[in-house]
Motif scaffolding. Structure first.
Motif, mmCIF file in Angstrom:
data_model
loop_
_atom_site.group_PDB
_atom_site.id
_atom_site.type_symbol
_atom_site.label_atom_id
_atom_site.label_comp_id
_atom_site.label_asym_id
_atom_site.label_seq_id
_atom_site.Cartn_x
_atom_site.Cartn_y
_atom_site.Cartn_z
ATOM 1 N N CYS A 1 18.415 -0.819 35.827
ATOM 2 C CA CYS A 1 18.269 -2.075 36.566
ATOM 3 C C CYS A 1 17.435 -3.090 35.810
ATOM 4 O O CYS A 1 17.656 -4.284 35.911
ATOM 5 N N GLU A 2 16.467 -2.579 35.042
ATOM 6 C CA GLU A 2 15.593 -3.519 34.350
ATOM 7 C C GLU A 2 16.353 -4.363 33.330
ATOM 8 O O GLU A 2 15.844 -5.382 32.868
ATOM 9 N N PHE A 3 17.564 -3.950 32.988
ATOM 10 C CA PHE A 3 18.342 -4.729 32.037
ATOM 11 C C PHE A 3 19.467 -5.509 32.702
ATOM 12 O O PHE A 3 20.315 -6.072 32.048
ATOM 13 N N SER A 4 19.496 -5.496 34.024
ATOM 14 C CA SER A 4 20.677 -6.037 34.691
ATOM 15 C C SER A 4 20.649 -7.551 34.825
ATOM 16 O O SER A 4 21.666 -8.176 35.053
ATOM 17 N N GLY A 5 19.445 -8.145 34.693
ATOM 18 C CA GLY A 5 19.368 -9.594 34.869
ATOM 19 C C GLY A 5 19.151 -9.977 36.319
ATOM 20 O O GLY A 5 18.836 -11.105 36.627
ATOM 21 N N THR A 6 19.322 -9.011 37.209
ATOM 22 C CA THR A 6 19.035 -9.274 38.622
ATOM 23 C C THR A 6 17.953 -8.306 39.080
ATOM 24 O O THR A 6 17.991 -7.793 40.186
ATOM 25 N N THR A 7 17.019 -8.067 38.186
ATOM 26 C CA THR A 7 16.056 -6.990 38.400
ATOM 27 C C THR A 7 15.348 -7.076 39.744
ATOM 28 O O THR A 7 15.188 -6.068 40.430
ATOM 29 N N ALA A 8 14.937 -8.283 40.110
ATOM 30 C CA ALA A 8 14.150 -8.407 41.342
ATOM 31 C C ALA A 8 14.948 -7.945 42.558
ATOM 32 O O ALA A 8 14.444 -7.209 43.398
ATOM 33 N N THR A 9 16.205 -8.378 42.625
ATOM 34 C CA THR A 9 17.049 -7.972 43.749
ATOM 35 C C THR A 9 17.298 -6.473 43.714
ATOM 36 O O THR A 9 17.294 -5.810 44.765
ATOM 37 N N CYS A 10 17.527 -5.949 42.507
ATOM 38 C CA CYS A 10 17.749 -4.510 42.362
ATOM 39 C C CYS A 10 16.554 -3.735 42.894
ATOM 40 O O CYS A 10 16.698 -2.768 43.626
ATOM 41 N N LYS A 11 15.379 -4.211 42.516
ATOM 42 C CA LYS A 11 14.160 -3.526 42.925
ATOM 43 C C LYS A 11 14.054 -3.499 44.440
ATOM 44 O O LYS A 11 13.726 -2.478 45.031
ATOM 45 N N LYS A 12 14.337 -4.631 45.024
ATOM 46 C CA LYS A 12 14.209 -4.737 46.473
ATOM 47 C C LYS A 12 15.161 -3.744 47.142
ATOM 48 O O LYS A 12 14.808 -3.029 48.067
ATOM 49 N N TRP A 13 16.378 -3.722 46.601
ATOM 50 C CA TRP A 13 17.398 -2.828 47.155
ATOM 51 C C TRP A 13 16.940 -1.385 47.072
ATOM 52 O O TRP A 13 17.004 -0.619 48.027
ATOM 53 N N LEU A 14 16.466 -1.022 45.879
ATOM 54 C CA LEU A 14 16.094 0.370 45.632
ATOM 55 C C LEU A 14 14.923 0.778 46.513
ATOM 56 O O LEU A 14 14.874 1.894 47.030
ATOM 57 N N ARG A 15 14.004 -0.141 46.696
ATOM 58 C CA ARG A 15 12.831 0.189 47.500
ATOM 59 C C ARG A 15 13.234 0.470 48.941
ATOM 60 O O ARG A 15 12.684 1.319 49.615
ATOM 61 N N LYS A 16 14.232 -0.275 49.368
ATOM 62 C CA LYS A 16 14.688 -0.114 50.741
ATOM 63 C C LYS A 16 15.510 1.163 50.907
ATOM 64 O O LYS A 16 15.320 1.929 51.842
ATOM 65 N N GLU A 17 16.427 1.392 49.936
ATOM 66 C CA GLU A 17 17.391 2.483 50.104
ATOM 67 C C GLU A 17 16.846 3.822 49.629
ATOM 68 O O GLU A 17 17.107 4.845 50.236
ATOM 69 N N HIS A 18 16.182 3.815 48.506
ATOM 70 C CA HIS A 18 15.717 5.081 47.932
ATOM 71 C C HIS A 18 14.262 4.944 47.497
ATOM 72 O O HIS A 18 13.972 4.834 46.304
ATOM 73 N N PRO A 19 13.340 5.010 48.438
ATOM 74 C CA PRO A 19 11.929 4.801 48.095
ATOM 75 C C PRO A 19 11.405 5.791 47.052
ATOM 76 O O PRO A 19 10.600 5.424 46.203
ATOM 77 N N THR A 20 11.916 7.021 47.098
ATOM 78 C CA THR A 20 11.398 8.006 46.152
ATOM 79 C C THR A 20 11.822 7.671 44.727
ATOM 80 O O THR A 20 11.035 7.767 43.791
ATOM 81 N N GLU A 21 13.108 7.282 44.590
ATOM 82 C CA GLU A 21 13.599 6.890 43.275
ATOM 83 C C GLU A 21 12.818 5.689 42.768
ATOM 84 O O GLU A 21 12.481 5.581 41.600
ATOM 85 N N PHE A 22 12.548 4.784 43.689
ATOM 86 C CA PHE A 22 11.811 3.584 43.312
ATOM 87 C C PHE A 22 10.450 3.953 42.737
ATOM 88 O O PHE A 22 10.043 3.459 41.690
ATOM 89 N N ALA A 23 9.796 4.899 43.392
ATOM 90 C CA ALA A 23 8.468 5.302 42.938
ATOM 91 C C ALA A 23 8.544 5.940 41.563
ATOM 92 O O ALA A 23 7.645 5.808 40.741
ATOM 93 N N ARG A 24 9.682 6.621 41.311
ATOM 94 C CA ARG A 24 9.811 7.304 40.032
ATOM 95 C C ARG A 24 10.047 6.295 38.901
ATOM 96 O O ARG A 24 9.512 6.418 37.813
ATOM 97 N N ILE A 25 10.895 5.299 39.187
ATOM 98 C CA ILE A 25 11.298 4.401 38.118
ATOM 99 C C ILE A 25 10.331 3.239 37.934
ATOM 100 O O ILE A 25 10.113 2.761 36.832
ATOM 101 N N TRP A 26 9.803 2.771 39.021
ATOM 102 C CA TRP A 26 8.842 1.661 38.899
ATOM 103 C C TRP A 26 7.478 2.110 39.430
ATOM 104 O O TRP A 26 7.024 1.623 40.458
ATOM 105 N N PRO A 27 6.821 3.036 38.736
ATOM 106 C CA PRO A 27 5.578 3.582 39.286
ATOM 107 C C PRO A 27 4.508 2.517 39.518
ATOM 108 O O PRO A 27 3.818 2.554 40.532
ATOM 109 N N GLU A 28 4.379 1.560 38.592
ATOM 110 C CA GLU A 28 3.306 0.569 38.741
ATOM 111 C C GLU A 28 3.582 -0.293 39.970
ATOM 112 O O GLU A 28 2.694 -0.561 40.777
ATOM 113 N N ASP A 29 4.863 -0.705 40.080
ATOM 114 C CA ASP A 29 5.189 -1.618 41.159
ATOM 115 C C ASP A 29 4.990 -0.983 42.521
ATOM 116 O O ASP A 29 4.670 -1.646 43.493
ATOM 117 N N ASP A 30 5.214 0.328 42.557
ATOM 118 C CA ASP A 30 5.125 1.004 43.834
ATOM 119 C C ASP A 30 3.729 0.858 44.424
ATOM 120 O O ASP A 30 3.567 0.490 45.574
#
Lengths: 182, 195
Positions: free
Chosen positions: B36-65
């Motif tokens: 997602c970090e290379f998709s160009g729509t990173t912010a929207t991707c992040k939001k989506w992931l945080r909503k749908e898969h919080p655990t994955e989000f924590a794994r991939i974006w540890p700082e942001d979490d």
């Protein structure tokens, strides 16, 4: 190859193939990816008709049910689609590119040698010219593209200039986007 | 065919492969979430992931979490913090803006073309821009108006629907009625006469 690919324009026809041809394709794929043997029945059940999607430039895509599985070019070797490769990650040899190369690969660039030889990159197996290869990236666990070796791995290390891997199919290219809706 | 392959993977002993069925594909950019970090729509991707898969989000974006958790106390959920407005995101927004403008400029043109003195066909072009299935639309026109209706390529190489019958106004109304997503002010009725 699939950078610009829209099913509407690029698909020239799709047809159910004869069962003998189907067997041939299945055998060819198994010969190429022997580790798929235990799973082939899930991917391409014998009973299910196999559909060959013919595209421009002599690209054939193997489709079973509604799912695209493999493609080949000029009757060459079969390449798996990336989601197949993600599910069965060890079916083909891999190389790894460094982080800097990712964004270029995702916009469809061929892989240049320095991207394969630098610190973050890896080439663990020796591969001859023309062999299909999965492309992984530094720090990522899933493949981001499949390609064909233009040079052998030893040549890449020696020359370290120019195109090393010809990119066939990458994440978010036309084929990826049309995965299931031909 | 693949002799080269056999060298690396001998057929006799089937090599094993892992089977992964737990891969999460991003609902925004469709790639595996780690890209997602290379998709160009990173912010929207992040939001989506945080909503749908919080655990994955924590794994991939540890700082942001961690950051987000603290932010959540003060910020509204939908609000994007200013510091996240990176260059890339701005680019994506500009792109979306451009697309919106492009969409506003698209038109459905219903053209009456005379074939002979008293016979004419109606050509409907531009419907595909609004996500209408042309084949289905043609079939609908054919059944509604009891006349021939087909999808053909016009000289510009674009698909359009040709209806064999003088039904210009009726088609206009039918389109408005069946496809609500086609706005009325983007429809145009014209007439073309053969010279």
């Amino acid at each position: 190859m699939f950078k610009k690919f829209t099913p509407k324009e690029d698909v020239s026809g799709k047809s159910k193939v004869k069962s003998s041809v189907q067997r041939g394709i299945r055998a060819a794929i198994l010969e190429q990816y022997p580790s798929l043997n235990p799973y082939i029945e899930e991917l391409m059940p014998k009973k299910e008709p196999l559909i060959l999607v013919k595209c421009h430039d002599r690209i054939n895509i193997v489709m079973v049910g509604e799912r695209l599985l493999f493609f080949n070019h000029h009757d060459g070797p079969y390449y798996p689609l990336l989601d197949i490769l993600h599910t069965y990650p060890d079916i083909m040899p891999t190389v790894q590119v460094d982080r800097g190369a990712i964004k270029f690969v995702l916009s469809g660039a061929n892989i240049m040698c320095p991207g394969l030889t630098s610190a973050g990159a890896r080439m663990d197996v020796d591969l001859p010219v023309d062999s299909p290869v999965a492309i992984l990236a530094e720090g990522k666990e899933h493949a981001l593209a499949v390609g064909k070796m233009v040079m052998s791995t030893s040549d890449i290390k020696r020359v370290n200039k120019g195109v090393g891997v010809d990119l066939m199919h990458f994440l978010n290219d036309g084929l990826w986007k049309t995965k299931s809706e031909v | 065919m693949s002799d080269t392959e056999d060298v690396a993977v001998p057929v006799e002993d089937w090599p094993k492969t892992r089977v992964r069925t737990d891969i999460v594909y991003c609902g925004v950019c469709s790639m595996p979430v780690e890209y997602c970090e290379f998709s160009g729509t990173t912010a929207t991707c992040k939001k989506w992931l945080r909503k749908e898969h919080p655990t994955e989000f924590a794994r991939i974006w540890p700082e942001d979490d961690l950051e987000k958790k603290m932010d959540d106390v003060t910020l509204q959920d939908d609000e994007v913090p200013d510091k996240e407005l990176t260059k890339e995101q701005k680019k994506a927004e500009a792109k979306a803006e451009r697309e919106r403008k492009k969409k506003a400029a698209q038109k459905v043109i219903i053209r009456r073309v005379e074939r002979t003195k008293r016979k004419c066909v109606i050509e409907v072009s531009g419907l595909e821009n609004f996500g209408v299935d042309l084949k289905k639309a043609a079939k609908l026109f054919a059944t509604k108006f009891a006349c021939g209706s087909s999808v053909t390529k016009n000289p510009q190489g674009l698909d359009e629907i040709v209806v064999q019958g003088d039904m210009q106004d009726a088609i206009y109304e039918l389109i408005l009625k069946t496809w609500k997503e086609v706005p009325e002010d983007q429809m145009e009725l014209t007439e073309a006469k053969k010279k």
